[in-house]
Scaffold this active site. Sequence first.
Site, PDB file in Angstrom:
ATOM      1  N   TYR A 152     -25.757 -19.573  -3.954  1.00 17.48           N
ATOM      2  CA  TYR A 152     -24.981 -19.955  -5.129  1.00 17.48           C
ATOM      3  C   TYR A 152     -23.772 -18.940  -4.975  1.00 17.48           C
ATOM      4  O   TYR A 152     -23.367 -18.300  -4.083  1.00 17.48           O
ATOM      5  CB  TYR A 152     -25.831 -19.338  -6.403  1.00 17.48           C
ATOM      6  N   GLU A 178     -24.909  -1.031  -3.114  1.00 18.64           N
ATOM      7  CA  GLU A 178     -23.944  -1.584  -4.279  1.00 18.64           C
ATOM      8  C   GLU A 178     -25.020  -1.636  -5.341  1.00 18.64           C
ATOM      9  O   GLU A 178     -25.987  -0.785  -5.361  1.00 18.64           O
ATOM     10  CB  GLU A 178     -23.681  -3.201  -3.912  1.00 18.64           C
ATOM     11  N   LEU A 238     -23.324  -7.631  -0.263  1.00 16.41           N
ATOM     12  CA  LEU A 238     -22.656  -8.801  -0.560  1.00 16.41           C
ATOM     13  C   LEU A 238     -21.118  -8.609  -0.585  1.00 16.41           C
ATOM     14  O   LEU A 238     -20.611  -7.807  -1.094  1.00 16.41           O
ATOM     15  CB  LEU A 238     -22.715  -9.467  -1.999  1.00 16.41           C
ATOM     16  N   LYS A 277     -25.484 -14.936  -0.091  1.00 17.49           N
ATOM     17  CA  LYS A 277     -25.634 -15.071  -1.437  1.00 17.49           C
ATOM     18  C   LYS A 277     -26.619 -15.785  -1.982  1.00 17.49           C
ATOM     19  O   LYS A 277     -26.636 -17.218  -2.457  1.00 17.49           O
ATOM     20  CB  LYS A 277     -24.524 -15.516  -2.109  1.00 17.49           C
TER      21      LYS A 277
HETATM   22  N1  PMP Z   1     -22.761  -7.779  -4.930  1.00 11.98           N
HETATM   23  C1  PMP Z   1     -23.884  -8.332  -5.337  1.00 11.98           C
HETATM   24  C2  PMP Z   1     -25.189  -8.104  -5.081  1.00 11.98           C
HETATM   25  C3  PMP Z   1     -23.478  -9.388  -6.389  1.00 11.98           C
HETATM   26  O1  PMP Z   1     -24.228 -10.285  -7.145  1.00 11.98           O
HETATM   27  C4  PMP Z   1     -22.357  -9.726  -6.701  1.00 11.98           C
HETATM   28  C5  PMP Z   1     -21.827 -10.576  -7.849  1.00 11.98           C
HETATM   29  N2  PMP Z   1     -22.035 -11.875  -7.373  1.00 11.98           N
HETATM   30  C6  PMP Z   1     -21.040  -8.832  -6.170  1.00 11.98           C
HETATM   31  C7  PMP Z   1     -21.679  -7.690  -5.267  1.00 11.98           C
HETATM   32  C8  PMP Z   1     -19.649  -9.071  -6.466  1.00 11.98           C
HETATM   33  O2  PMP Z   1     -19.197 -10.226  -5.976  1.00 11.98           O
HETATM   34  P1  PMP Z   1     -18.145 -10.847  -6.277  1.00 11.98           P
HETATM   35  O3  PMP Z   1     -16.897 -10.051  -6.600  1.00 11.98           O
HETATM   36  O4  PMP Z   1     -17.432 -12.251  -5.419  1.00 11.98           O
HETATM   37  O5  PMP Z   1     -18.331 -11.510  -7.805  1.00 11.98           O
END
Ligand code: PMP
Length: 283
Positions: free
Chosen positions: A33, A180, A205, A148
């Site tokens: 996603y 994270e 991620l 993701k």
């Molecule tokens: N880490 C994880 C595990 C996430 O689910 C997200 C949000 N999608 C992020 C980091 C932050 O990613 P982004 O800045 O692209 O929204």
Amino acid sequence: MHRISFVNGEFVTHEKAFVHIDDRGFLFADAVYEVILYYKNRLIDFDLHIARLRKSLQLIKINNFDVSDAKIKEIILELFAQNNLNTGSIYLQITRGNSPRNLTLPKNIEPTFIATVSPVKSSLTEETLVSIKVMTDIDMRWSNCNIKSVGLLASLLAKQKAIDLGFSDTVMVRDGFITEGTFSNLFIVDQNSTLITRGLDNYILGGITRERLLKLAQLNNICVEEREFSVDELYNAREAFLTSSTIGIVPISSVNDKTIGDGQIGNIVTKLLKLYLDFISMD
Ligand code: PMP
């Protein structure tokens, strides 16, 4: 007005936005996603998000998703228009498709492609920072967190545990180092005002907000380090904050009841929010 979503080529009312019980996204989380911020009629960092989506598709071997970037953008803009939203988030999901439950990857099935928009309420729409209290916990996720994947059960349970214990979120720890947040990346600012976040690896991620903030920090003479850091370094940080496309930037006031810095919202996070708001407001 009815909420409108998109399912396999059709714009449909949200109540009728269905996929089949044989959909492998439903059966196996065999799907990836993406979530992108739409801010005052602009899609933020679309190219970076689509590049990450295509990388995730490649890593789970969905090789036949043939909707072009331009078409994806057209669908997204149409959804925001039909839902009468000028700020919100778009959720895109691609599953391997429908096939009777089978443990080998079926060939020649059409991927399922859905998209839906929602309003967002965050530091980006309120344009102010509100800090939260977090706890740490062992990172129970798989070792491919750079994908993701919609397989988010470990993250959901980690977040719920935090909420049940009176915190807002969990910061996850693997081998003594912070990975994270459950749905966000984590930054700290050390006593020398250096901005530190974990480097990209398969345990986090690669957040698009993370990447954008690192660039903005460097352009504005904030010293940046991408490296592993320990729970002790988090406790001893002057500032700490989480980032994602939908929450924006969220300062952390305490971790496991240990106050971060003086417990107030710090200078660097305040500066970064301003830089980020300027960036997303830019024409
Ligand atoms: N880490 C994880 C595990 C996430 O689910 C997200 C949000 N999608 C992020 C980091 C932050 O990613 P982004 O800045 O692209 O929204």
